[in-house]
Motif scaffolding. Sequence first.
Motif, PDB file in Angstrom:
ATOM      1  N   THR A 601       3.309  12.258 -19.514  1.00 44.82           N
ATOM      2  CA  THR A 601       2.303  11.961 -18.495  1.00 44.82           C
ATOM      3  C   THR A 601       1.339  13.125 -18.324  1.00 44.82           C
ATOM      4  N   ALA A 602       1.890  14.339 -18.262  1.00 51.36           N
ATOM      5  CA  ALA A 602       1.031  15.518 -18.122  1.00 51.36           C
ATOM      6  C   ALA A 602       0.144  15.684 -19.349  1.00 51.36           C
ATOM      7  N   TYR A 603       0.688  15.443 -20.519  1.00 48.95           N
ATOM      8  CA  TYR A 603      -0.096  15.546 -21.758  1.00 48.95           C
ATOM      9  C   TYR A 603      -1.244  14.544 -21.745  1.00 48.95           C
ATOM     10  N   GLU A 604      -0.973  13.346 -21.272  1.00 49.44           N
ATOM     11  CA  GLU A 604      -2.010  12.309 -21.245  1.00 49.44           C
ATOM     12  C   GLU A 604      -3.171  12.690 -20.330  1.00 49.44           C
ATOM     13  N   TYR A 605      -2.872  13.231 -19.154  1.00 50.87           N
ATOM     14  CA  TYR A 605      -3.919  13.549 -18.186  1.00 50.87           C
ATOM     15  C   TYR A 605      -4.598  14.890 -18.460  1.00 50.87           C
TER      16      TYR A 605
END
Length: 652
Positions: A601-605
């Motif tokens: 999730t952090a990588y995506e955002y």
Amino acid sequence: MKKKIIAMILSGVIAVTSLAGCSLGKRNEMSGPINQKTEKDEPEPAPAPTESLPELPVQLPDQEPDTENEPDTENEPLPEPEVSDERYLLYDGSGNAPYYIVDENGTKTAEITKEEIVRSLGIEGEENLYLSEVGMLDGIFYVTVNGNDSYRVAAYDPERHEGKFIWDSKGLYLCTVDLYNDHIYVVTDKYDSSYDNVRFYETELTRKGDSLDYEEADSPSAGIISKVSDYNIQLPFLYRSSYSNQKCITRIFDEGWFVLATKDNEIYMIQSDGEINKLKFPIDGGFVTINAYDANYAYFSRYDEEAGEYVVYCYDLSADRYEEIGAVESLICSGGYLYYCDDESDTYGIIDNHIYAYDPDGGRRIEQYEYVSTPGAREYRGTNGFTIINGQIYIVGVEKRESMWLRVNYDESGASYTDIYCPVRKIGVFDYGTIDYSSGIVKCPECDKPIYKFYFETFSVDPGICLGYKKINETLSKNTLDTVLVKKEHYEDPEYRTDCEEHEYEQYCETEDITIDGVNVLNGKYLTVDTYYYWYAGGAHGMPGIDQYVFDMDTGDQVYAADMFAGTEEDFKIMVANAVVEDYNNNPDRYYIEENEVFDTAYEYAGFNSTTIKLMEDGVHVYFAPYSLGPYAMGFIDVVLSYKDFLGRDQL
């Protein structure tokens, strides 16, 4: 790679726009005297912006005040009260501002910081704690410490620098603590499992000699309180508008008063002998709250569904009659008067608060003073810390580029302000320059209702700060102008027209604010300008945003964090995601995603344009917007990257 200006695309068609600009030099001090009025004066025209904005059709909001059915405004000082030997607390509730103890003349007798109290209690490392001020009695300062599902009362001896917890709520909710008659009275309540019924308690604490040990007992009012367990008791404020400064029930009964309470959306008067009488104030299906009261009058707010606002009423307790005051903000009831404020500004984003004392006997209002907010320090509204001591009003206001406690002096000639030498905080942005603003109201071309309001602040660096000041100011000014042009182009597009029926409701009027949140110099080379953004278009809340502009102080060139990073954007996304995983392991309560989803999730955002990157003294902060990783209430979640990891070197 340039960072985009924060902007939202909104629905509507431009009909009229008002634009106003102001330099801080004209706004950063409360100029006086401010005359008390018997009628509302016409507002002065807003000064022209310092930069030329696009030529849009301009029409200021209606400037003729509606005085129909308004109470008479008198021009006279209030009666002088008797002098007291008590000590009083000045605190505006903001961050780490100091606690000031003053005498009846507003002269400082002691200054106490939160840091010294925390150290004395040995709670430096504890998280999620909130200190709430109470006051000083016989040289001992009292605070409440709330958090981690508990409420505690602490005593602090500033001379010996000793602190001690003296009471624990044991599952009860803490309502207030009152220092009265050489005792400490703690009022608590507890709801049943259905939250339909509530029971109140009042505990009396007595200090043992010169120690920080206390004896605990039921208060003298405990018997009466136990008989009214189904009533939600409302306590009046003492001398400042703070829930930690309410009168205890014993004090109220000793003064020959009563307490007001609610039950099943009705209002009741409970006497010291246990007699209960229902008041005849009409509820009419609206939600009613008790704002303030004294021995003779009570002030209620009732929600007007049609107008979408709360209206304040004065209720004569002896005559069972009431008068409407208006849609105003109640502050405190003192000396037989209700003090309230009314924002009479015609410029969106600029607060023009008029503070009145309502005289219930004559049904008139007496204007005390007027306060116009300062661009760059809009949190100061002329009511911050509003306190009345011995008939004198004290507030936190902005003067000399910092916020400080001021005594409000008012008489027949007007109002002025006196510095009582109790500073609150320095407003650092003003060390580097000034702030102008642009403000506008856009109306529907068909129904003439407001559909969009905006307030944009623009920072201008002083010439003496750096060689590149001209280019920096040109860039910041152009950013504001470009944002206005985006709005103009959007609202001229017929595709975005909305239904006029929606325009009848104020909550459908979209608002957008961009304010200067901070200015700093890093390593003597870079000037950073932080902005805060808030957009609202109805619903429970709006959406915030943050951004930062970075400039080379010598050349004035804008510098972008993406160009400074020692790697690719892919490297950046992986580095940030790993930092988020580490933060999740240390602070899981900040997040609402599962452990196995954190990295992805952090990588995506994460990204140069999808997350806000701020250069700060301790490293590079990367911010995720609300809802990205955690709930809205958690706000922005940030992780810190070292300059070594981000730049490949130890410092900027």
